[in-house]
Write a protein that holds these residues in place. Sequence first.
Motif, mmCIF file in Angstrom:
data_model
loop_
_atom_site.group_PDB
_atom_site.id
_atom_site.type_symbol
_atom_site.label_atom_id
_atom_site.label_comp_id
_atom_site.label_asym_id
_atom_site.label_seq_id
_atom_site.Cartn_x
_atom_site.Cartn_y
_atom_site.Cartn_z
ATOM 1 N N ASP A 271 -3.045 -44.268 11.605
ATOM 2 C CA ASP A 271 -4.120 -43.847 12.511
ATOM 3 C C ASP A 271 -3.665 -42.827 13.551
ATOM 4 O O ASP A 271 -4.444 -41.953 13.935
ATOM 5 C CB ASP A 271 -4.703 -45.070 13.233
ATOM 6 N N ILE A 272 -2.424 -42.951 14.024
ATOM 7 C CA ILE A 272 -2.031 -42.127 15.179
ATOM 8 C C ILE A 272 -1.472 -40.761 14.808
ATOM 9 O O ILE A 272 -1.428 -39.869 15.655
ATOM 10 C CB ILE A 272 -1.007 -42.865 16.072
ATOM 11 N N VAL A 273 -1.030 -40.571 13.565
ATOM 12 C CA VAL A 273 -0.497 -39.257 13.160
ATOM 13 C C VAL A 273 -1.630 -38.450 12.530
ATOM 14 O O VAL A 273 -2.091 -38.763 11.441
ATOM 15 C CB VAL A 273 0.665 -39.399 12.168
ATOM 16 N N PRO A 274 -2.121 -37.419 13.192
ATOM 17 C CA PRO A 274 -3.291 -36.680 12.693
ATOM 18 C C PRO A 274 -2.928 -35.572 11.709
ATOM 19 O O PRO A 274 -1.823 -35.048 11.711
ATOM 20 C CB PRO A 274 -3.875 -36.087 13.979
ATOM 21 N N LYS A 275 -3.878 -35.250 10.845
ATOM 22 C CA LYS A 275 -3.834 -34.051 9.994
ATOM 23 C C LYS A 275 -2.522 -33.916 9.220
ATOM 24 O O LYS A 275 -1.846 -32.888 9.266
ATOM 25 C CB LYS A 275 -4.059 -32.798 10.853
ATOM 26 N N HIS A 276 -2.172 -34.943 8.503
ATOM 27 C CA HIS A 276 -0.959 -34.894 7.685
ATOM 28 C C HIS A 276 -1.272 -35.604 6.358
ATOM 29 O O HIS A 276 -0.799 -36.724 6.106
ATOM 30 C CB HIS A 276 0.193 -35.580 8.411
#
Length: 413
Positions: A271-276
């Motif tokens: 949830d916390i690491v965006p756009k990967h």
Amino acid sequence: MTSPKTEALKAPYFKAFQAEVAYLRSHPKSYLHVELEAFENFTCTQCGDCCKLPWNINISKNYHQAWYETFDQHPSGKFKDPFITLTEPTEDNYSSIRRHPGSSICIFLEENNSCYIHNNYGEEALERVCRVYPRVEKAIGHQYRTRYLLNSCQAVPEAIEAFPQVLVRRESNNSPLNLAYRTPEHTGRLTTYLWLGLCLDLLELPEPQTMISRWRLLLPTLHWLNDYDIESVTPAQMETRYHDLMLRCQFPDLAPPDTQRMDQALVWTYDIVPKHPNFHVWLKQIVSGELNWPQLEPEEQQILDHHLQLFFRNRILATPYLDYFIGKANLWQQMLTLGLQVLAYQWLALYYRHRYGEFNRDLAIRAINTVGSSLEQRQNFLQAFKIENLAPEACLEALETTLSIDFSGPQIR
């Protein structure tokens, strides 16, 4: 007027800060400036990466008015409409520099990764954010000033590794950079310095403790600070707690990992690491059991642990309580935010190992850069994950979950 003298602090840092506290007791109008020597020794590599990251390069109204016409009427036409006025402009954040269509690349970035403005008009013609990045200078509430480096820059981890020394100087409240004290001698101010010393000494402990296992030992102290009210904790009480912590650090934690917490931490990472997208696909495969939990070789564990130490060392100076950089976050909310960043960093490191078949120093730095750009400078992070609404007890419960994963040591699943 003679400039204040900057001195290097040496471990044990708690003892060094005790000496500073003794001085400040008799000089209540003075405060400390604390930083790493990496700040002054940082050198831009002119890689151009910061000119390609997906963030706004905001400029002031004065800069907008001074330079808009110059760039807009450039004979080549390539800088047409150079600045985009913000939806809610202010004097300091009036507009942002335009990017090339369909990308995050600044229009002033040349093919050789140099800056058109810098090359043709000099460094003084750059907007302040472009001149100072990745350097940050700020006051930590009413307690002290610090200067540190943003981890989104690829040269920062190397600078911190090469220049890790902690520097301190005593400033007078009559200084041009004085702090706005709420009272002449705020009760929590001296405790803050000792808290920094405690945390820095925790990072210096020898093996076999890993950085994550050491940070887990901090949880009882954070519970204690909440029980006693951090604003009223005395230096003498902090000294007692420090000696207790150093004693407990001599005994390794032999308890097996809590697999339920580890599974929850894995979900949070998604949830916390965006756009990967590729990273998220890999995480899903681990969650579903399609892939086993990853492991590192002993040599790779040492690399991860070493760079975790550098990451903590840089961040801890900027994350005590009453730091308004990312919002009005208290100590426990700040520590949870740091725990989430460390959690994301570890999983990104393991993802790079999965992708490239090995984990090395370059990939460790790459993971730190990703965390720096996507989490450390994410202004809505506290709001997006409702951290700003969490009570200290909830923050500490969540922090224990983020620290349940430690890829820098033996992992049992």
